[in-house]
Design an enzyme around this catalytic site. Structure first.
Site, PDB file in Angstrom:
ATOM      1  N   ASN A 183       0.814  -1.219   0.000  1.00 34.21           N
ATOM      2  CA  ASN A 183       0.000   0.000   0.000  1.00 34.21           C
ATOM      3  C   ASN A 183       0.851   1.275   0.000  1.00 34.21           C
ATOM      4  O   ASN A 183       0.395   2.318  -0.467  1.00 34.21           O
ATOM      5  CB  ASN A 183      -0.924  -0.035   1.228  1.00 34.21           C
ATOM      6  CG  ASN A 183      -1.492   1.338   1.568  1.00 34.21           C
ATOM      7  OD1 ASN A 183      -2.458   1.798   0.961  1.00 34.21           O
ATOM      8  ND2 ASN A 183      -0.880   2.024   2.538  1.00 34.21           N
ATOM      9  N   TYR A 243       3.824  10.125 -10.889  1.00 34.44           N
ATOM     10  CA  TYR A 243       2.881   9.263 -10.170  1.00 34.44           C
ATOM     11  C   TYR A 243       2.202   8.282 -11.127  1.00 34.44           C
ATOM     12  O   TYR A 243       2.148   7.075 -10.865  1.00 34.44           O
ATOM     13  CB  TYR A 243       1.845  10.135  -9.464  1.00 34.44           C
ATOM     14  CG  TYR A 243       0.878   9.372  -8.589  1.00 34.44           C
ATOM     15  CD1 TYR A 243       1.276   8.861  -7.362  1.00 34.44           C
ATOM     16  CD2 TYR A 243      -0.437   9.170  -8.994  1.00 34.44           C
ATOM     17  CE1 TYR A 243       0.383   8.160  -6.558  1.00 34.44           C
ATOM     18  CE2 TYR A 243      -1.333   8.470  -8.197  1.00 34.44           C
ATOM     19  CZ  TYR A 243      -0.915   7.967  -6.979  1.00 34.44           C
ATOM     20  OH  TYR A 243      -1.797   7.272  -6.183  1.00 34.44           O
ATOM     21  N   LYS A 272       2.537   4.194 -11.219  1.00 30.80           N
ATOM     22  CA  LYS A 272       1.402   3.300 -10.956  1.00 30.80           C
ATOM     23  C   LYS A 272       1.136   2.383 -12.150  1.00 30.80           C
ATOM     24  O   LYS A 272       0.716   1.228 -11.971  1.00 30.80           O
ATOM     25  CB  LYS A 272       0.165   4.114 -10.588  1.00 30.80           C
ATOM     26  CG  LYS A 272       0.286   4.827  -9.239  1.00 30.80           C
ATOM     27  CD  LYS A 272       0.502   3.856  -8.088  1.00 30.80           C
ATOM     28  CE  LYS A 272       0.436   4.514  -6.728  1.00 30.80           C
ATOM     29  NZ  LYS A 272       0.593   3.558  -5.611  1.00 30.80           N
TER      30      LYS A 272
HETATM   31  N1  LIG Z   1      -6.003   8.450  -1.565  1.00 28.42           N
HETATM   32  C1  LIG Z   1      -6.360   8.202  -2.813  1.00 28.42           C
HETATM   33  O1  LIG Z   1      -7.316   8.783  -3.355  1.00 28.42           O
HETATM   34  C2  LIG Z   1      -5.617   7.167  -3.618  1.00 28.42           C
HETATM   35  C3  LIG Z   1      -6.054   6.928  -4.926  1.00 28.42           C
HETATM   36  C4  LIG Z   1      -5.391   5.976  -5.671  1.00 28.42           C
HETATM   37  C5  LIG Z   1      -4.325   5.266  -5.125  1.00 28.42           C
HETATM   38  N2  LIG Z   1      -3.930   5.531  -3.854  1.00 28.42           N
HETATM   39  C6  LIG Z   1      -2.782   4.779  -3.346  1.00 28.42           C
HETATM   40  O2  LIG Z   1      -3.133   4.197  -2.104  1.00 28.42           O
HETATM   41  C7  LIG Z   1      -1.969   4.122  -1.273  1.00 28.42           C
HETATM   42  C8  LIG Z   1      -2.256   4.785   0.081  1.00 28.42           C
HETATM   43  O3  LIG Z   1      -2.597   6.148  -0.159  1.00 28.42           O
HETATM   44  P1  LIG Z   1      -3.055   7.162   0.997  1.00 28.42           P
HETATM   45  O4  LIG Z   1      -3.961   8.135   0.359  1.00 28.42           O
HETATM   46  O5  LIG Z   1      -3.501   6.405   2.209  1.00 28.42           O
HETATM   47  O6  LIG Z   1      -1.669   7.905   1.286  1.00 28.42           O
HETATM   48  P2  LIG Z   1      -1.076   8.532   2.646  1.00 28.42           P
HETATM   49  O7  LIG Z   1      -0.063   9.509   2.190  1.00 28.42           O
HETATM   50  O8  LIG Z   1      -2.151   8.971   3.558  1.00 28.42           O
HETATM   51  O9  LIG Z   1      -0.357   7.264   3.314  1.00 28.42           O
HETATM   52  C9  LIG Z   1       0.761   6.667   2.722  1.00 28.42           C
HETATM   53  C10 LIG Z   1       1.587   5.969   3.777  1.00 28.42           C
HETATM   54  O10 LIG Z   1       2.741   5.393   3.126  1.00 28.42           O
HETATM   55  C11 LIG Z   1       3.875   5.653   3.934  1.00 28.42           C
HETATM   56  N3  LIG Z   1       5.108   5.655   3.152  1.00 28.42           N
HETATM   57  C12 LIG Z   1       5.512   6.578   2.258  1.00 28.42           C
HETATM   58  N4  LIG Z   1       6.743   6.283   1.794  1.00 28.42           N
HETATM   59  C13 LIG Z   1       7.107   5.131   2.435  1.00 28.42           C
HETATM   60  C14 LIG Z   1       8.290   4.337   2.392  1.00 28.42           C
HETATM   61  N5  LIG Z   1       9.342   4.662   1.618  1.00 28.42           N
HETATM   62  N6  LIG Z   1       8.337   3.221   3.166  1.00 28.42           N
HETATM   63  C15 LIG Z   1       7.287   2.887   3.962  1.00 28.42           C
HETATM   64  N7  LIG Z   1       6.146   3.609   4.044  1.00 28.42           N
HETATM   65  C16 LIG Z   1       6.078   4.731   3.285  1.00 28.42           C
HETATM   66  C17 LIG Z   1       3.599   7.039   4.547  1.00 28.42           C
HETATM   67  O11 LIG Z   1       4.417   7.270   5.682  1.00 28.42           O
HETATM   68  C18 LIG Z   1       2.119   6.933   4.857  1.00 28.42           C
HETATM   69  O12 LIG Z   1       1.882   6.400   6.141  1.00 28.42           O
HETATM   70  C19 LIG Z   1      -0.840   4.788  -2.062  1.00 28.42           C
HETATM   71  O13 LIG Z   1      -0.087   3.818  -2.739  1.00 28.42           O
HETATM   72  C20 LIG Z   1      -1.586   5.661  -3.050  1.00 28.42           C
HETATM   73  O14 LIG Z   1      -0.828   5.926  -4.210  1.00 28.42           O
HETATM   74  C21 LIG Z   1      -4.544   6.472  -3.093  1.00 28.42           C
END
Ligand SMILES: NC(=O)c1ccc[n+]([C@@H]2O[C@H](COP(=O)([O-])OP(=O)(O)OC[C@H]3O[C@@H](n4cnc5c(N)ncnc54)[C@H](O)[C@@H]3O)[C@@H](O)[C@H]2O)c1
Length: 262
Positions: free
Chosen positions: A93, A158, A162
Site C-alpha cells: 500500500n 505518479y 502506478k
Molecule cells: N487516496 C487516494 O485517493 C488514492 C487513490 C489511488 C491510489 N492511492 C494509493 O493508495 C496508497 C495509500 O494512499 P493514501 O492516500 O492512504 O496515502 P497517505 O499519504 O495517507 O499514506 C501513505 C503511507 O505510506 C507511507 N510511506 C511513504 N513512503 C514510504 C516508504 N518509503 N516506506 C514505507 N512507508 C512509506 C507514509 O508514511 C504513509 O503512512 C498509495 O499507494 C496511493 O498511491 C490512493
C-alpha cells in the site's frame, strides 16, 4: 460467503495512516495477525487507525521499514518471519504522490516517486516471495491507482509509477503462479487523505471532482478494504494478474454527472 482470514499473517506497507491504517484495522477485525510497515508511527496516544464497532483499536504490530531501501525491507521481513514463521498476505500500500509538469519536475523527485511506488513493490515482493513459495501459497496485493488507467496533467511521475505497478503485478503473477501465489493490483479513485487533501478543497473544486464519478461520493478506505479482504481470501484463489477498478465508476462514462441532473 465466509472470508476466513483468521491467523493469517498479513503485512501491510504504509499502514501508519491513511488508507493503510484502516486496511490494517479491517484485516485485524477479520482475525488476521497484522503487521504494519511504515517509515515511522504516531504516538499510540494519538491512535493510528479506525476503531472497531466496540470502540477499541485492534492490535496491529508495527515495524519500521522504508520500502525503498533493500536492507530495510529485508530486515523488516526477516523480523516478521522470525516472529510469525511466514507471511501469508502482502499488501503493498505504501506510496507517495509527486506532482509536477514534465517541464519542471526535478530528477530527484521523479526518482523518489519511482523508488517508493514501484521499487517498494519490487523489493517487498522479492523479499516476501520466498516465504510464500516455501509455504506453497500466498497473496500479493498492490496499490495502483486510477491514474494508471487515465493520468492527469502534472502527474507524470505518479501515473508512470502506478502503470509500472500494474505491469509488475502481471509479471509477478506469472512468475509466482506455480506456487499458487496470486498477485493482483487495485485502482482506487479518490479517497480523501493527507496525500491529496480532497476534503479541504473549496466546494466548487470538490464538486468538479465528484462530477467525474458514477457513484458521486468520496471513496472511503473501507471501500478499498472490502476488496482487499476478498482478494486475500481463499474465495479469490482463481484471480491473479488483474487490475481491479475500485473507483466508484470514475470516468466509466463521459459525463456521469448528467445522471444527477448536473
Ligand atoms: N487516496 C487516494 O485517493 C488514492 C487513490 C489511488 C491510489 N492511492 C494509493 O493508495 C496508497 C495509500 O494512499 P493514501 O492516500 O492512504 O496515502 P497517505 O499519504 O495517507 O499514506 C501513505 C503511507 O505510506 C507511507 N510511506 C511513504 N513512503 C514510504 C516508504 N518509503 N516506506 C514505507 N512507508 C512509506 C507514509 O508514511 C504513509 O503512512 C498509495 O499507494 C496511493 O498511491 C490512493
Amino acid at each position: 460467503m465466509e472470508l476466513d482470514l483468521r491467523n493469517k499473517v498479513v503485512v501491510i506497507t504504509g499502514a501508519a495512516r491513511g488508507i493503510g491504517a484502516v486496511i490494517a484495522q479491517r484485516f485485524a477485525a477479520e482475525g488476521a495477525r497484522v503487521v504494519a510497515f511504515d517509515l515511522a508511527f504516531p504516538d499510540p496516544a494519538e491512535g493510528v487507525g479506525v476503531e472497531d464497532g466496540q470502540g477499541e483499536e485492534l492490535p496491529v504490530e508495527q515495524v519500521v521499514c522504508n520500502v525503498a531501501d533493500p536492507e530495510s525491507v529485508q530486515a523488516a521481513v526477516d523480523e516478521v518471519a522470525g516472529r510469525h514463521g511466514t507471511i501469508d498476505v502482502l499488501v503493498n500500500n505504501a506510496g507517495i504522490n509527486v506532482e509536477g509538469a514534465v517541464a519542471d519536475i526535478e530528477w530527484a523527485r521523479w526518482k523518489a516517486c519511482m523508488d517508493v511506488n514501484v521499487g517498494g513493490v519490487f523489493l517487498m515482493s522479492q523479499a516476501v516471495a520466498p516465504l510464500m513459495q516455501a509455504a506453497g501459497g500466498g497473496r500479493i496485493i498492490n496499490a495502483a491507482s486510477f491514474a494508471a488507467i487515465v493520468p492527469s496533467v502534472a502527474s507524470a511521475a505518479y501515473s508512470a509509477s502506478k502503470s509500472a505497478v500494474v505491469q509488475l503485478t502481471r509479471v509477478l503473477a506469472s512468475e509466482l503462479g506455480p506456487w499458487d501465489i496470486t498477485v493482483n493490483a487495485y485502482a482506487p479513485g479518490m479517497v480523501p487523505t493527507a496525500m491529496n487533501g480532497f476534503a479541504e478543497m473549496p466546494t466548487e473544486a470538490q464538486d468538479r471532482l465528484l462530477d467525474t464519478l458514477s457513484l458521486r461520493r468520496w471513496e472511503t478506505p473501507d471501500d478499498v478494504a472490502n476488496l482487499l479482504i476478498f482478494l486475500a481470501s481463499d474465495q479469490a484463489s482463481y484471480i491473479t494478474g488483474t487490475l481491479l477498478d475500485v473507483s466508484g465508476g470514475k470516468l466509466a462514462t463521459q459525463i456521469p454527472s448528467r445522471a444527477y441532473g448536473r
